[in-house]
Design a protein around this motif. Sequence first.
Motif, PDB file in Angstrom:
ATOM      1  N   GLY A   1       1.648  -7.411   2.320  1.00 22.69           N
ATOM      2  CA  GLY A   1       2.150  -8.157   1.166  1.00 22.69           C
ATOM      3  C   GLY A   1       1.188  -8.247  -0.018  1.00 22.69           C
ATOM      4  O   GLY A   1       1.594  -8.660  -1.100  1.00 22.69           O
ATOM      5  N   ASN A   2      -0.059  -7.850   0.142  1.00 22.28           N
ATOM      6  CA  ASN A   2      -1.034  -8.036  -0.946  1.00 22.28           C
ATOM      7  C   ASN A   2      -0.703  -7.204  -2.175  1.00 22.28           C
ATOM      8  O   ASN A   2      -0.732  -5.969  -2.110  1.00 22.28           O
ATOM      9  N   PRO A   3      -0.425  -7.827  -3.327  1.00 17.65           N
ATOM     10  CA  PRO A   3      -0.120  -7.057  -4.538  1.00 17.65           C
ATOM     11  C   PRO A   3      -1.278  -6.160  -4.962  1.00 17.65           C
ATOM     12  O   PRO A   3      -1.056  -5.061  -5.491  1.00 17.65           O
ATOM     13  N   GLU A   4      -2.523  -6.588  -4.746  1.00 17.80           N
ATOM     14  CA  GLU A   4      -3.671  -5.780  -5.178  1.00 17.80           C
ATOM     15  C   GLU A   4      -3.746  -4.447  -4.422  1.00 17.80           C
ATOM     16  O   GLU A   4      -4.340  -3.490  -4.903  1.00 17.80           O
TER      17      GLU A   4
ATOM     18  N   HIS B   1       0.835  -1.218   0.000  1.00 15.57           N
ATOM     19  CA  HIS B   1       0.000   0.000   0.000  1.00 15.57           C
ATOM     20  C   HIS B   1       0.862   1.257   0.000  1.00 15.57           C
ATOM     21  O   HIS B   1       0.555   2.243  -0.662  1.00 15.57           O
ATOM     22  N   GLU B   2       1.985   1.214   0.726  1.00 16.07           N
ATOM     23  CA  GLU B   2       2.899   2.366   0.730  1.00 16.07           C
ATOM     24  C   GLU B   2       3.564   2.546  -0.635  1.00 16.07           C
ATOM     25  O   GLU B   2       3.702   3.674  -1.116  1.00 16.07           O
ATOM     26  N   TRP B   3       3.945   1.423  -1.265  1.00 17.02           N
ATOM     27  CA  TRP B   3       4.586   1.538  -2.586  1.00 17.02           C
ATOM     28  C   TRP B   3       3.613   2.172  -3.570  1.00 17.02           C
ATOM     29  O   TRP B   3       3.974   3.046  -4.344  1.00 17.02           O
ATOM     30  N   GLY B   4       2.349   1.711  -3.512  1.00 18.41           N
ATOM     31  CA  GLY B   4       1.327   2.256  -4.409  1.00 18.41           C
ATOM     32  C   GLY B   4       1.149   3.750  -4.185  1.00 18.41           C
ATOM     33  O   GLY B   4       1.045   4.545  -5.127  1.00 18.41           O
ATOM     34  N   PHE B   5       1.146   4.136  -2.932  1.00 18.31           N
ATOM     35  CA  PHE B   5       0.977   5.547  -2.595  1.00 18.31           C
ATOM     36  C   PHE B   5       2.147   6.377  -3.125  1.00 18.31           C
ATOM     37  O   PHE B   5       1.963   7.405  -3.788  1.00 18.31           O
ATOM     38  N   ARG B   6       3.358   5.914  -2.855  1.00 21.77           N
ATOM     39  CA  ARG B   6       4.551   6.662  -3.276  1.00 21.77           C
ATOM     40  C   ARG B   6       4.635   6.771  -4.797  1.00 21.77           C
ATOM     41  O   ARG B   6       4.929   7.843  -5.338  1.00 21.77           O
ATOM     42  N   THR B   7       4.377   5.670  -5.471  1.00 23.64           N
ATOM     43  CA  THR B   7       4.457   5.662  -6.932  1.00 23.64           C
ATOM     44  C   THR B   7       3.474   6.664  -7.537  1.00 23.64           C
ATOM     45  O   THR B   7       3.838   7.511  -8.362  1.00 23.64           O
ATOM     46  N   ALA B   8       2.215   6.598  -7.094  1.00 21.88           N
ATOM     47  CA  ALA B   8       1.186   7.473  -7.665  1.00 21.88           C
ATOM     48  C   ALA B   8       1.474   8.927  -7.312  1.00 21.88           C
ATOM     49  O   ALA B   8       1.369   9.821  -8.162  1.00 21.88           O
ATOM     50  N   LEU B   9       1.854   9.167  -6.074  1.00 23.71           N
ATOM     51  CA  LEU B   9       2.096  10.535  -5.620  1.00 23.71           C
ATOM     52  C   LEU B   9       3.205  11.180  -6.448  1.00 23.71           C
ATOM     53  O   LEU B   9       3.079  12.319  -6.917  1.00 23.71           O
ATOM     54  N   THR B  10       4.301  10.450  -6.621  1.00 22.10           N
ATOM     55  CA  THR B  10       5.441  10.996  -7.364  1.00 22.10           C
ATOM     56  C   THR B  10       5.027  11.320  -8.795  1.00 22.10           C
ATOM     57  O   THR B  10       5.342  12.396  -9.319  1.00 22.10           O
ATOM     58  N   SER B  11       4.280  10.433  -9.396  1.00 20.59           N
ATOM     59  CA  SER B  11       3.913  10.662 -10.790  1.00 20.59           C
ATOM     60  C   SER B  11       2.897  11.801 -10.920  1.00 20.59           C
ATOM     61  O   SER B  11       2.997  12.630 -11.817  1.00 20.59           O
TER      62      SER B  11
END
Length: 391
Positions: free
Chosen positions: A352-355, A292-302
Motif C-alpha cells: 500500500g505504500n504510495p512512495e 510497487h507493481e503499478w510503478g513498474f507497469r507504468t514506467a515499463l509501458t512508457s
Amino acid sequence: MTESGNPSQPVNVSEYDGSQIQVLEGFEAVRRRPGMYIGSTGERGLHQMVYEVVTYAVDEHLAGHADAIDVRITADGGIRVADNGRGLPVEAQEPTGKSAVERELTELSFGSKPHTGYQVSGGLSGVGLSVVNALSSRLTVEVHRDGHRWTQEYGKGIPVTALTRHEETSKHGTAIAFLPDADIFETTWCSFATLSQRLQELAFLNAGLAISLTDERPARPVRHDHADGLLAHVAHLSPHPPSLVHSPAIAFESQNEDQTISVQVAMQWNTWSPGELRSFANSTRTHEGGTHEWGFRTALTSVVNDCARRQQLMSADDQDLTADAVHEGLTAVVSVKLAHPLFEGSTKTRLGNPEANTYVQQVVRHHLTNWMNHNPSQATAIIRHILNTAT
Ligand code: 0RA
C-alpha cells in the motif's frame, strides 16, 4: 534344537579349495558385468538390489512362515531387509561343511528358490542373494534361529567373518543389511518414493503381509546461494533459451539516499510463455500486487513506447502500446524493501505504500531507458516481439 553351527572360516588365501575359487570366479563375472545380473548400474539396478532381497522375504511369507517385513534405508545409505520367517538355516551341510546362509550368499546357482510353488516375480528378480552380495561393498546377514542370534559379514561377496553364534533368543527371522558398492553403481542414493511404491504394491498383492519402510538417512541439506540474486530468479522462472527474446536478462537495483526504500528488478522477454510478474515487499510475496507493481507497469509501458518511437518502429501517430501488450511474454521479478511496509488486501499481500509507486517508477524509467540506449539491437528485438504479439 541344534547347537552345531560349525561356523565356516573367513577366507584365507592359502586355504582356497575348489569351491572357493569357483565362488570368486563367479563374483568376478558379476562385478565385471553387473548390468547383466541386476539390469543396470543406475537407479533402476540399485532399487532392483532391494527388490531381490525383499523377494526372499516375500517367499518366506508365501511359504507360510512370515507375516512382517521391515525395510529400512539406513543412516549410511545402506538397506536392511528383515523378516520374521524361519530364518536362513545356519547348520553346516555336508559335504561342504558350509551353512545354507553362506551358500545362499555366495553361490550363484544355489538356493533353488522358491520354497513355495510360486516365484514372487519374473523378469530380473530371482538372480539371488549372491548377486546382491557380490555388488555390495559390505553385507551383514543376521539370523534368529535355533534359539540363537547368528551373524556373518561379507565384503564384495566374500565372507570376512565366520558365521558367528551370539546370545540366546526365542525370535526367528532373517535380516540382510547391505551397502550397494559405490564402485559399481552410478548412484547409491535410493529413492524412498520409488521403494515405497513397489513395497506398497507387494503388500497389496500379498494380503496379510505387513511391509514397512523407514528412511533413517539424515535429511539432505539444501543450499541456495545465488550471487546473481534476482537474475537467477528470472532465469529459474523463464522458459528455455530458444524462446528468449534477449539474453542475458535485464537487471538493476537502486536505493534511496535515506535508505528507507530500495528496489531490485530482473526481467526477460520470451516468445513462448504468457509471462509472469512476481513481486515482493520485504521478501514477502505480494500476490495481490500493489503500489510497487503499478510503478513498474507504468514506467515499463512508457519506456517501451518512448523507445519504439525513438527507434522509429512506431510513428508519432500510432496508438500507444498498452501495458498488457508490453507485458506479453515478460518474466519479471520486482522486489522492494521498505522501512515501513503497509500490507493491505484480503490476504494482506498487496503493498500500500504510495512512495513505492513513485520510487519504482523513477528507478525503472531511469535504468531501463539507459539499458535500451546501450543495447539498441536487443531493444529492437524486444519491441518487435511486443509489436508482433500486439497485432
Ligand atoms: C531356505 C530354507 C529355509 C529358509 C530360507 C531358505 C529362508 C531364506 C530367506 C532369505 C530371507 N529371508 C529368508 N527366510 C527364509 C528354512 C527351511 C526350514 O526351516 O525348514
